[in-house]
Design an enzyme around this catalytic site. Structure first.
Site, PDB file in Angstrom:
ATOM      1  N   SER A 156       0.859  -1.181   0.000  1.00  0.00           N
ATOM      2  CA  SER A 156       0.000   0.000   0.000  1.00  0.00           C
ATOM      3  C   SER A 156       0.897   1.234   0.000  1.00  0.00           C
ATOM      4  O   SER A 156       1.915   1.263   0.691  1.00  0.00           O
ATOM      5  CB  SER A 156      -0.898   0.010   1.241  1.00  0.00           C
ATOM      6  OG  SER A 156      -1.519   1.268   1.406  1.00  0.00           O
ATOM      7  N   SER A 157       0.495   2.258  -0.738  1.00  0.00           N
ATOM      8  CA  SER A 157       1.336   3.454  -0.830  1.00  0.00           C
ATOM      9  C   SER A 157       1.521   4.138   0.522  1.00  0.00           C
ATOM     10  O   SER A 157       2.482   4.891   0.710  1.00  0.00           O
ATOM     11  CB  SER A 157       0.734   4.446  -1.823  1.00  0.00           C
ATOM     12  OG  SER A 157      -0.547   4.880  -1.390  1.00  0.00           O
ATOM     13  N   CYS A 158       0.621   3.888   1.465  1.00  0.00           N
ATOM     14  CA  CYS A 158       0.716   4.556   2.766  1.00  0.00           C
ATOM     15  C   CYS A 158       1.842   3.996   3.631  1.00  0.00           C
ATOM     16  O   CYS A 158       2.081   4.492   4.737  1.00  0.00           O
ATOM     17  CB  CYS A 158      -0.608   4.459   3.509  1.00  0.00           C
ATOM     18  SG  CYS A 158      -1.083   2.783   3.959  1.00  0.00           S
ATOM     19  N   TYR A 185      -0.268  -0.872  10.645  1.00  0.00           N
ATOM     20  CA  TYR A 185      -0.601  -1.470   9.348  1.00  0.00           C
ATOM     21  C   TYR A 185       0.620  -1.441   8.424  1.00  0.00           C
ATOM     22  O   TYR A 185       0.936  -2.421   7.745  1.00  0.00           O
ATOM     23  CB  TYR A 185      -1.769  -0.704   8.729  1.00  0.00           C
ATOM     24  CG  TYR A 185      -2.161  -1.135   7.347  1.00  0.00           C
ATOM     25  CD1 TYR A 185      -2.917  -2.298   7.150  1.00  0.00           C
ATOM     26  CD2 TYR A 185      -1.815  -0.385   6.228  1.00  0.00           C
ATOM     27  CE1 TYR A 185      -3.300  -2.691   5.870  1.00  0.00           C
ATOM     28  CE2 TYR A 185      -2.190  -0.772   4.950  1.00  0.00           C
ATOM     29  CZ  TYR A 185      -2.933  -1.922   4.782  1.00  0.00           C
ATOM     30  OH  TYR A 185      -3.308  -2.316   3.514  1.00  0.00           O
ATOM     31  N   LYS A 192       2.656  -4.536   6.505  1.00  0.00           N
ATOM     32  CA  LYS A 192       2.756  -4.616   5.043  1.00  0.00           C
ATOM     33  C   LYS A 192       4.223  -4.632   4.578  1.00  0.00           C
ATOM     34  O   LYS A 192       4.567  -5.334   3.621  1.00  0.00           O
ATOM     35  CB  LYS A 192       2.007  -3.445   4.406  1.00  0.00           C
ATOM     36  CG  LYS A 192       0.505  -3.638   4.341  1.00  0.00           C
ATOM     37  CD  LYS A 192       0.155  -4.779   3.395  1.00  0.00           C
ATOM     38  CE  LYS A 192      -1.322  -4.913   3.150  1.00  0.00           C
ATOM     39  NZ  LYS A 192      -1.631  -5.993   2.186  1.00  0.00           N
ATOM     40  N   HIS A 240     -12.794   6.827   2.563  1.00  0.00           N
ATOM     41  CA  HIS A 240     -11.710   7.683   2.079  1.00  0.00           C
ATOM     42  C   HIS A 240     -12.275   8.882   1.314  1.00  0.00           C
ATOM     43  O   HIS A 240     -13.465   8.958   1.064  1.00  0.00           O
ATOM     44  CB  HIS A 240     -10.749   6.867   1.218  1.00  0.00           C
ATOM     45  CG  HIS A 240      -9.996   5.840   1.991  1.00  0.00           C
ATOM     46  ND1 HIS A 240     -10.079   4.489   1.728  1.00  0.00           N
ATOM     47  CD2 HIS A 240      -9.159   5.959   3.053  1.00  0.00           C
ATOM     48  CE1 HIS A 240      -9.318   3.821   2.584  1.00  0.00           C
ATOM     49  NE2 HIS A 240      -8.757   4.683   3.392  1.00  0.00           N
TER      50      HIS A 240
END
Length: 312
Positions: free
Chosen positions: A109-111, A138, A142, A181
């Site tokens: 995930s880009s986050c 999270y 990841k 979101h």
């Protein structure tokens, strides 16, 4: 070396989520058999996952299963977000190795990039700085999944790869008024304002932060492209390669939804990170690019929202 999906048994873990269901749709044209596991298989339990793999013998695996949530959920349940995601990915990847799965794709995930990563964010920015504190649990899980794929590749020669999706939207999205979101939240807000005959809608902050969006069907197409063509240790960004200010996104959503009122800005609310754009140079160099424009994609997401409203 190209990987031919024709005749393969492809397991999509997390097939009921927005990403997993899009990948299932995309695989329908690949001449493969799509495998899924129902809720009775708890992916956090090693024995259950091993038993499922042994019984179903997939040739390829796409790991789209994860425990996800917004800032509040991450902050409230940090143990769940770290433990559950570690267990899900570790069990799926380890069982793939035990059962000699030919190819595996893990979705990050880009986050999980550093909070202050350079813009656009290149793949090698991972682990170069502190994470966003509200998303740390999270993100760490990841990152561990990406590293686990790299470790199996290095130690055992497994053809395990990872992709890093940007902000996604489309059918199957969460349109909840409190914990969705920004894009689905704007769709719902504009729709309800139109229905109520309201004069305006409000957005948080100044509207100047820039964000990148990718339709989930484009993401699914990118995943299948990587599964078939890519074999490397480093993860690959999957995004649109472009971004826009939140105020322009809100104007585009209002245009698509048909809300003709004004947009006001609550500047007492936080803006968040000024910009979050991933570099798409690597996958563009491989010959892939997204096909769904943002306006077209928002219209598709709005149709999905309306269908969900009617079902409710």
């Amino acid at each position: 070396m190209a990987y031919d999906l024709t005749g393969k048994r492809v397991y999509v873990a997390g097939h009921k989520g927005m990403v997993g269901s899009a990948i299932v749709r995309r695989l329908a044209s690949e001449g493969c058999e799509v495998l899924t596991a129902d809720r009775s298989v708890d992916l956090r339990e090693q024995a259950a996952v091993r038993e499922w793999y042994t019984a179903n013998k997939p040739d390829a695996v796409i790991v789209a299963a994860a425990k996800v949530g917004g800032i509040l959920a991450n902050d409230t349940y940090p143990a769940d977000f770290l433990y559950d995601n570690l267990m899900i990915e570790a069990n799926l990847i380890e069982a793939a190795f035990r059962n000699e799965v030919e190819k595996l794709l893990f979705l990050g995930s880009s986050c999980i990039y550093p909070k202050m990563a350079p813009q656009p964010i290149p793949e090698d920015a991972l682990l170069t700085g502190p994470l966003e504190p509200t998303n740390e649990w999270y993100a760490i899980a990841k990152i561990a999944g990406i590293k686990l794929c790299q470790a199996y590749r290095r130690q055992h020669g497994c053809d395990y790869i990872s992709a890093m999706p940007t902000n996604l939207y489309g059918p199957g999205d969460n349109f909840h008024p409190q914990n969705s979101h920004v894009l689905p939240a704007l769709i719902r807000k504009a729709h309800e304002a139109k229905e109520a005959g309201a004069d305006s809608i409000e957005i948080w902050g100044t509207g100047t932060p820039r964000r990148e969006f990718l339709h989930v069907d484009d993401l699914a197409d990118g995943c299948v492209f990587l599964l078939k063509t890519y074999s490397g240790e480093e993860h690959v960004n999957l995004g649109s390669g472009t971004d826009l200010p939140i105020i322009e996104l809100a104007e585009l959503v209002c245009e698509v939804v048909g809300f003709e009122g004004s947009i006001t800005r609550d500047t007492s609310k936080p803006d968040g990170t000024p910009r979050k754009l991933m570099s798409g140079d690597r996958i563009a160099g491989m010959g892939w690019e997204p096909k769904i424009g943002l306006k077209e994609g928002i219209a598709d997401a709005y149709r999905a929202f309306l269908q969900g409203e009617r079902k409710a």
